[in-house]
Design a protein around this motif. Sequence first.
Motif, PDB file in Angstrom:
ATOM      1  N   SER A  70       2.518 -39.821 -12.078  1.00  0.00           N
ATOM      2  CA  SER A  70       1.715 -40.129 -11.136  1.00  0.00           C
ATOM      3  C   SER A  70       0.524 -40.458 -11.796  1.00  0.00           C
ATOM      4  O   SER A  70      -0.077 -39.847 -12.676  1.00  0.00           O
ATOM      5  N   LYS A  71       0.035 -41.615 -11.565  1.00  0.00           N
ATOM      6  CA  LYS A  71      -1.203 -42.221 -11.806  1.00  0.00           C
ATOM      7  C   LYS A  71      -2.440 -41.255 -11.383  1.00  0.00           C
ATOM      8  O   LYS A  71      -3.373 -41.053 -11.921  1.00  0.00           O
ATOM      9  N   LYS A  72      -2.317 -40.897 -10.114  1.00  0.00           N
ATOM     10  CA  LYS A  72      -3.105 -39.951  -9.383  1.00  0.00           C
ATOM     11  C   LYS A  72      -3.226 -38.606  -9.747  1.00  0.00           C
ATOM     12  O   LYS A  72      -4.597 -38.249 -10.271  1.00  0.00           O
ATOM     13  N   THR A  73      -2.190 -37.971 -10.400  1.00  0.00           N
ATOM     14  CA  THR A  73      -2.450 -36.536 -10.716  1.00  0.00           C
ATOM     15  C   THR A  73      -1.935 -36.453 -12.212  1.00  0.00           C
ATOM     16  O   THR A  73      -2.380 -35.326 -12.719  1.00  0.00           O
ATOM     17  N   LYS A  77       6.759 -37.199 -10.991  1.00  0.00           N
ATOM     18  CA  LYS A  77       7.320 -37.198  -9.606  1.00  0.00           C
ATOM     19  C   LYS A  77       8.554 -37.992  -9.696  1.00  0.00           C
ATOM     20  O   LYS A  77       8.985 -38.443 -10.681  1.00  0.00           O
ATOM     21  N   ARG A 147       3.178 -52.039 -16.139  1.00  0.00           N
ATOM     22  CA  ARG A 147       3.123 -50.973 -15.511  1.00  0.00           C
ATOM     23  C   ARG A 147       2.813 -50.875 -13.881  1.00  0.00           C
ATOM     24  O   ARG A 147       3.160 -50.386 -12.820  1.00  0.00           O
ATOM     25  N   ARG A 149      -0.758 -51.711 -11.012  1.00  0.00           N
ATOM     26  CA  ARG A 149      -1.887 -50.967 -10.707  1.00  0.00           C
ATOM     27  C   ARG A 149      -1.827 -49.593 -10.522  1.00  0.00           C
ATOM     28  O   ARG A 149      -2.696 -48.653 -10.811  1.00  0.00           O
ATOM     29  N   THR A 150      -0.750 -49.059 -10.013  1.00  0.00           N
ATOM     30  CA  THR A 150      -0.521 -47.705  -9.595  1.00  0.00           C
ATOM     31  C   THR A 150       0.851 -47.343 -10.410  1.00  0.00           C
ATOM     32  O   THR A 150       1.464 -46.339  -9.929  1.00  0.00           O
ATOM     33  N   TYR A 151       1.131 -48.108 -11.251  1.00  0.00           N
ATOM     34  CA  TYR A 151       2.488 -47.557 -12.122  1.00  0.00           C
ATOM     35  C   TYR A 151       3.688 -47.619 -11.399  1.00  0.00           C
ATOM     36  O   TYR A 151       4.582 -46.879 -11.816  1.00  0.00           O
ATOM     37  N   ILE A 152       3.877 -48.373 -10.538  1.00  0.00           N
ATOM     38  CA  ILE A 152       5.272 -48.621  -9.795  1.00  0.00           C
ATOM     39  C   ILE A 152       5.767 -49.961  -9.896  1.00  0.00           C
ATOM     40  O   ILE A 152       6.774 -50.171  -9.316  1.00  0.00           O
TER      41      ILE A 152
END
Length: 290
Positions: A70-73, A77, A147, A149-152
């Motif tokens: 997760s780019k956020k944490t 995931k 990857r 912007r949000t690695y998805i």
Amino acid sequence: MYKVGIDLGGTKIEGICLDEKSQVVERKRVPTNQQDGYKSILSSISALVNDITKNISDYTIGICTPGAISKKTGFIKNSNTQCLIGMPLKNDLEKILGKKVAMENDANCFAMAEATMGMAVGYNVVFGVIMGTGVGGGIIIDGKIHRGRTYIAGEWGHHTLHQNGNKCYCGKSGCVETYISGPALEKRWSQITGKKESLTAIVQNLDSTDGQLWKKEFLDNFGTGVANVIDILDPDVIVLGGGISNIDFLYTDGRDSVYDKVFSDLVDTPILKNKLGDSAGVFGAALLYA
């Protein structure tokens, strides 16, 4: 500079060490033992790295993981190795090994390996497909992982194929993965025929009316899913990996189904079977620092 790659699978952890010419110096596999939990996996990876690097000192480490970071944490995931979910795998391994670690999901590692030393060598924009227990994808542009912007980037398995369709573990309905993953295809066969059979057994005899119906649905769903990717990305090549990539008709009937659905008057995107098989993950991991 040597390159160490670790492929963390559900049943085995494979380690490889490549020299500066990408030749294999050391290679070893150990059981994952995920039932023993997260700390056991950390210990297994650490021991494996120490084992295959015992005769060298200067090396990089890349890790291929199930699921994604997760780019956020920064935590893992969407992993089918459930003890990894929500865990800071990258940070913990860096602390244990005392080195920086590059980490990517299995689809990105697969795509990197095939673009660098497999069937997609020489192509600039590569879409690597994983079709097995799940459905995923990785994008390589000019030799580098894209990857997003949000690695998805590449997550075509969770495009909506059918509105209000099959329920998916992700919480949505109608995802590609719920139609053309291995378990989904076996489930559909059981619904049509009343028989529970493996995908390998199913594809060996599709001459019956039931077999033809199952194959037509599979080809329609595969064709639409891949055509959508081509319409958005327009890659130079698509390489198929995972257990489903061994189904021969995907490269003939499957290709034709894709081509029929692409929004273009010229469709010639090569759809190729992988070269590296189940070794792609570990080679791709080693190449993350390339």
